[in-house]
Design an enzyme around this catalytic site. Structure first.
Site, short mmCIF file in Angstrom:
data_model
loop_
_atom_site.label_atom_id
_atom_site.label_comp_id
_atom_site.label_asym_id
_atom_site.label_seq_id
_atom_site.Cartn_x
_atom_site.Cartn_y
_atom_site.Cartn_z
N ASP A 14 -11.17 2.51 4.15
CA ASP A 14 -11.52 1.06 4.13
C ASP A 14 -12.79 0.93 4.13
O ASP A 14 -13.47 -0.37 3.84
CB ASP A 14 -10.91 0.27 5.35
CG ASP A 14 -9.96 -0.77 5.20
OD1 ASP A 14 -9.79 -0.95 4.05
OD2 ASP A 14 -9.62 -1.09 6.05
N LYS A 35 0.93 -0.99 -0.06
CA LYS A 35 0.18 0.03 -0.18
C LYS A 35 0.96 1.22 -0.01
O LYS A 35 0.59 2.08 -0.72
CB LYS A 35 -1.04 0.18 1.16
CG LYS A 35 -2.03 -1.07 1.20
CD LYS A 35 -2.58 -1.41 2.37
CE LYS A 35 -3.71 -2.70 2.22
NZ LYS A 35 -4.29 -2.94 3.71
N GLN A 92 -4.73 -1.74 9.85
CA GLN A 92 -4.40 -3.07 9.12
C GLN A 92 -5.06 -4.08 10.18
O GLN A 92 -4.65 -3.74 11.34
CB GLN A 92 -3.02 -3.19 8.90
CG GLN A 92 -2.73 -4.14 8.11
CD GLN A 92 -3.35 -4.34 6.53
OE1 GLN A 92 -3.42 -3.65 5.99
NE2 GLN A 92 -3.38 -5.59 6.16
N1 GUN Z 1 -6.35 -7.07 6.04
C1 GUN Z 1 -6.38 -7.73 5.19
N2 GUN Z 1 -7.11 -7.01 4.17
C2 GUN Z 1 -7.28 -5.80 4.44
C3 GUN Z 1 -7.97 -4.85 4.21
O1 GUN Z 1 -8.65 -4.76 3.31
N3 GUN Z 1 -8.25 -3.70 5.09
C4 GUN Z 1 -7.53 -3.64 6.24
N4 GUN Z 1 -7.89 -2.65 6.94
N5 GUN Z 1 -6.82 -4.81 6.90
C5 GUN Z 1 -6.99 -5.94 5.93
#
Ligand code: GUN
Length: 307
Positions: A120, A53, A97
């Site tokens: 998100d 990311k 995350q």
């Molecule tokens: N962990 C795995 N995929 C994601 C996601 O798309 N967002 C978040 N916040 N955590 C994750």
């Protein structure tokens, strides 16, 4: 042979299309869009996702304002970080995350994120907007799947869609987005009876269960569109001379490779279209995170068009 739905190529194209706008906004408004990813602890897969990311932000000229906190951080310490990011004028998108270490209450923390910075789309306000069909920030993986289906002109209206997996991150919002596109979605899960019969009814099948190669050929209707959300790391028995056994001195074992939730080799010959793993939905998820951050930035700075 199925058509390959190339999420990697589409993600690259969307990102390239945004570059010039971001440079113009930076010049006109004195700052680029900013995304803060909060990572707690050292979960190896999560670390890799967060790095991905951050690298994507860098490529796009989006400021990456994340924090990495120790695994034993208290609920209050993380809450304080989120509240500070809510107030930080450089930050347009916030992402915590997941998964968080067990001692933390993830839901309580996600609920603290300013809904207008909720990159998100997991805040109850944004999920509520989704349920009501109002504009709002959407969960990234389902939004990425919708963009991919749209780019390949896969018809949804009137079609039967089956989503495997009922998580709040993927399954539930996916079913709602398919419904909004006039498909007829079914949300199947581990307690669903006659699962293969249900999945075989799908014109569009979305697999988000986190089990390697779970979807077999017998579970798929010939001519279906198959979307594989799984990112599963398994021992690479073909390319690893040790046959997957732990190699000496390396506690993490032999070679690994990524596989999806769909048995690609078995399903690809009968599907009309299918996403690969890697290179399918993963890059689209990251791109939608950037798109959400850009949308928040434009909203906050009252920049009209982001198309
Ligand atoms: N962990 C795995 N995929 C994601 C996601 O798309 N967002 C978040 N916040 N955590 C994750």
């Amino acid at each position: 042979m199925a058509q390959l739905l190339d999420g990697k190529a589409l993600a690259k194209q969307i990102q390239t299309d945004r570059l010039a706008s971001i440079q113009t906004w930076q010049a006109n408004h004195g700052r680029p869009p900013g995304l803060a990813v909060l990572m707690v602890g050292d979960h190896p897969a999560s670390m890799a996702y967060v790095r991905n990311k951050e690298k994507a932000c860098e490529r796009m000229g989006i400021a990456s304002l994340g924090k990495h906190l120790p695994a034993d951080s208290s609920q209050q310490a993380i809450a304080d970080e989120i509240l500070a990011l809510n107030q930080n004028p450089q930050v347009d998108g916030i992402l915590v995350q997941l998964p968080l270490p067990d001692h933390l209450d993830a839901t309580a923390l996600l609920n603290l994120i300013d809904p207008e910075k909720d990159a998100d789309g997991l805040h109850p306000i944004n999920l509520g907007r989704l349920v009501r069909g109002e504009p709002g920030l959407r969960s990234c993986t389902p939004a990425g799947i919708m963009r991919l289906l749209d780019a390949y002109h896969i018809p949804l209206a009137g079609k039967r869609a089956v989503v495997l997996g009922r998580s709040i991150l993927v399954g539930k919002p996916m079913a709602l987005l398919l419904l909004a596109a006039n498909a007829t979605p079914t949300l199947a899960h581990s307690k669903t009876q006659n699962l293969a019969e249900v999945t075989r009814s799908a014109d569009i099948l979305v697999a988000a269960v986190g089990i390697p190669n779970f979807v077999s050929q017998a579970m798929v209707k010939p001519g279906a569109t198959v979307i594989d959300v799984g990112i599963n790391r398994v021992p690479d028995l073909v390319n690893d001379p040790s046959g997957g056994k732990p190699s000496s001195g390396k506690p993490s074992g032999g070679k690994t490779r990524l596989v999806g939730d769909v048995d690609f080799a078995a399903v690809e010959p009968i599907a009309a279209a299918i996403t690969p793993v890697p290179g399918g939905i993963g890059p689209m998820t990251v791109t939608m995170l950037l798109e959400n951050t850009i949308a928040s930035y434009c909203d906050r700075l009252q920049i009209k068009s982001i198309a």
